[in-house]
Write a protein that holds these residues in place. Structure first.
Motif, PDB file in Angstrom:
ATOM      1  N   ILE A 146      -4.240   4.321   2.397  1.00 54.89           N
ATOM      2  CA  ILE A 146      -5.140   3.385   2.762  1.00 54.89           C
ATOM      3  C   ILE A 146      -6.488   3.410   2.432  1.00 54.89           C
ATOM      4  N   VAL A 147      -6.855   4.930   2.373  1.00 58.64           N
ATOM      5  CA  VAL A 147      -8.201   5.410   1.691  1.00 58.64           C
ATOM      6  C   VAL A 147      -8.034   5.136   0.505  1.00 58.64           C
ATOM      7  N   MET A 148      -7.237   5.320  -0.335  1.00 56.65           N
ATOM      8  CA  MET A 148      -7.249   5.074  -1.861  1.00 56.65           C
ATOM      9  C   MET A 148      -7.459   3.549  -2.168  1.00 56.65           C
ATOM     10  N   ALA A 149      -6.650   2.710  -1.177  1.00 62.37           N
ATOM     11  CA  ALA A 149      -6.815   1.384  -1.467  1.00 62.37           C
ATOM     12  C   ALA A 149      -8.299   0.844  -1.109  1.00 62.37           C
TER      13      ALA A 149
ATOM     14  N   VAL B 262       0.703  -1.100  -0.019  1.00 66.08           N
ATOM     15  CA  VAL B 262      -0.068  -0.065   0.049  1.00 66.08           C
ATOM     16  C   VAL B 262       0.879   0.970  -0.069  1.00 66.08           C
ATOM     17  N   GLU B 263       1.818   1.134   0.741  1.00 66.28           N
ATOM     18  CA  GLU B 263       2.751   2.409   0.869  1.00 66.28           C
ATOM     19  C   GLU B 263       3.697   2.838  -0.447  1.00 66.28           C
ATOM     20  N   THR B 264       3.976   1.788  -1.065  1.00 65.14           N
ATOM     21  CA  THR B 264       5.067   1.755  -2.447  1.00 65.14           C
ATOM     22  C   THR B 264       4.081   1.740  -3.702  1.00 65.14           C
ATOM     23  N   ALA B 265       2.870   1.364  -3.572  1.00 62.74           N
ATOM     24  CA  ALA B 265       2.068   1.349  -4.816  1.00 62.74           C
ATOM     25  C   ALA B 265       2.119   2.794  -5.706  1.00 62.74           C
ATOM     26  N   GLU B 266       2.297   2.445  -7.051  1.00 66.26           N
ATOM     27  CA  GLU B 266       2.554   3.562  -7.893  1.00 66.26           C
ATOM     28  C   GLU B 266       1.975   3.432  -9.276  1.00 66.26           C
ATOM     29  N   CYS B 267       1.269   2.096  -9.526  1.00 60.58           N
ATOM     30  CA  CYS B 267       1.044   1.709 -10.899  1.00 60.58           C
ATOM     31  C   CYS B 267      -0.061   2.554 -11.204  1.00 60.58           C
ATOM     32  N   ALA B 268      -1.090   3.121 -10.544  1.00 63.55           N
ATOM     33  CA  ALA B 268      -2.403   3.898 -10.658  1.00 63.55           C
ATOM     34  C   ALA B 268      -2.353   5.232  -9.782  1.00 63.55           C
ATOM     35  N   ILE B 269      -1.186   5.580  -9.050  1.00 66.69           N
ATOM     36  CA  ILE B 269      -1.154   6.526  -8.344  1.00 66.69           C
ATOM     37  C   ILE B 269      -0.135   7.688  -8.718  1.00 66.69           C
ATOM     38  N   GLU B 270      -0.388   8.719  -8.580  1.00 62.95           N
ATOM     39  CA  GLU B 270       0.634   9.852  -8.904  1.00 62.95           C
ATOM     40  C   GLU B 270       0.727  10.840  -7.531  1.00 62.95           C
ATOM     41  N   SER B 271       1.935  11.175  -7.257  1.00 62.16           N
ATOM     42  CA  SER B 271       2.260  12.088  -6.288  1.00 62.16           C
ATOM     43  C   SER B 271       2.938  13.437  -6.495  1.00 62.16           C
ATOM     44  N   PHE B 272       2.522  14.411  -6.372  1.00 61.63           N
ATOM     45  CA  PHE B 272       2.972  15.761  -6.763  1.00 61.63           C
ATOM     46  C   PHE B 272       2.897  16.945  -5.711  1.00 61.63           C
TER      47      PHE B 272
END
Length: 315
Positions: free
Chosen positions: A202-205, A104-114
């Motif tokens: 966690i909310v996104m998951a 959950v902490e390292t997921a990045e396939c469909a998540i973007e941080s900026f």
């Protein structure tokens, strides 16, 4: 066989064992002399004296004769206790939970941080990056017939769930007469933000498995100043109120916050822009926000179990 008194000492053990193993009575009931450590021992071949003679021999010689009695059964192995089984199950569950939290902490396939400053189009342009958030504009939404202006980017000011903050009404359309139903597809990519920390992830998951990207947040407008909202996801039941305060603020009484415009439809700063920046700098020193970067429900879910290259092949 009979053993005489002149037998050698080293043959005494063999002699006694032979006598003890006869298991029959000697016809003459004679005692067999055995020499042990310089001593003479009388060994009767009568079976009833075998155990006595064996004990005497072992005590005198310090040696154990081969066992002629029935061997004792091996010790019984007790089955694993219930406590050990439960502890094993708990350990396995804890390990699985830790591995899941790492994913959950390292997921990045469909998540973007900026950086949250990039929400303002001018800042993104100055940084030379595409606008990372899909704000509502005159081109991607139309509520003119309802006399409702929800263009731009909106902040949930005072939301008790601080991991969620910004929302876009892009794609919203509606026409009179009232009551008018307006579906808003803000579960699609880049239309909702979360804090870039473990709570936000966690909310996104949760939403990745609870709601499809195409799920709509439905606004039932009774007039241009009031609506009831049907929430996305199974965590909420019933309806939420939505009441207009002014052109850039709407009250969410059931959710205990005020929806404030921080970016206008044309990309300029909204009335609450600086207030949002100050607030977010206070709760998130690194200043990062998260958005969905893909509309694939498969990719959103797969990223919590497999690396991205495998998810891209599978999805």
């Amino acid at each position: 066989k009979r053993f005489g008194p002149k037998d050698k000492p080293d043959s005494s053990a063999f002699a006694l064992e032979a006598a003890l193993s006869l298991r029959v009575r000697c016809p003459l009931k004679r005692a067999l002399p055995v020499r042990l450590k310089g001593k003479m021992m009388q060994c009767c071949c009568s079976s009833k004296d075998n155990d006595t003679m064996r004990a005497q021999f072992e005590q005198e010689s310090g040696l154990l004769l081969p066992e002629v009695r029935k061997a004792e059964p091996p010790p019984r192995q007790e089955p694993p206790s219930c406590c050990k089984i439960c502890c094993g199950i708990v350990v396995v569950l804890v390990v699985l939970l830790v591995l899941l939290l790492i994913r959950v902490e390292t997921a990045e396939c469909a998540i973007e941080s900026f950086d949250h400053h990039l929400i303002l189009p001018k800042t993104a342009q100055d940084e030379g990056v595409p606008e990372p958030f899909d704000r509502g504009t005159s081109e991607n939404m139309n509520l003119t017939d309802l006399d409702i202006d929800l263009k731009g980017t909106w902040w949930m000011d005072g939301n008790p769930l601080t991991a969620e903050h910004l929302v876009s009404f892009a794609s919203a359309e509606g026409t009179q007469p009232f009551p008018a139903e307006v579906p808003v597809y803000n579960n699609l990519a880049r239309r909702w933000t979360w804090t870039d920390d473990i709570s936000g992830r966690i909310v996104m998951a949760y939403y990745a498995f609870d709601a499809e990207p195409e799920s709509a947040l439905v606004f039932n407008f009774t007039n241009s100043s009031h609506a009831q909202i049907v929430p996305v996801g199974g965590v909420f039941d019933g309806f939420f109120g939505f009441n207009k305060i002014n052109e850039s603020a709407w009250d969410r009484p059931d959710a205990n916050y005020v929806l404030q415009r921080i970016v206008n439809g044309d990309g300029s700063e909204g009335p609450a822009w600086q207030k949002f920046i100050d607030w977010y700098d206070g709760i998130q020193p690194e200043g990062k926000v998260l958005v969905w970067s893909s509309d694939s429900s498969c990719l959103r879910r797969c990223q919590y179990f497999m690396p991205c290259f495998m998810c891209n092949l599978f999805c």
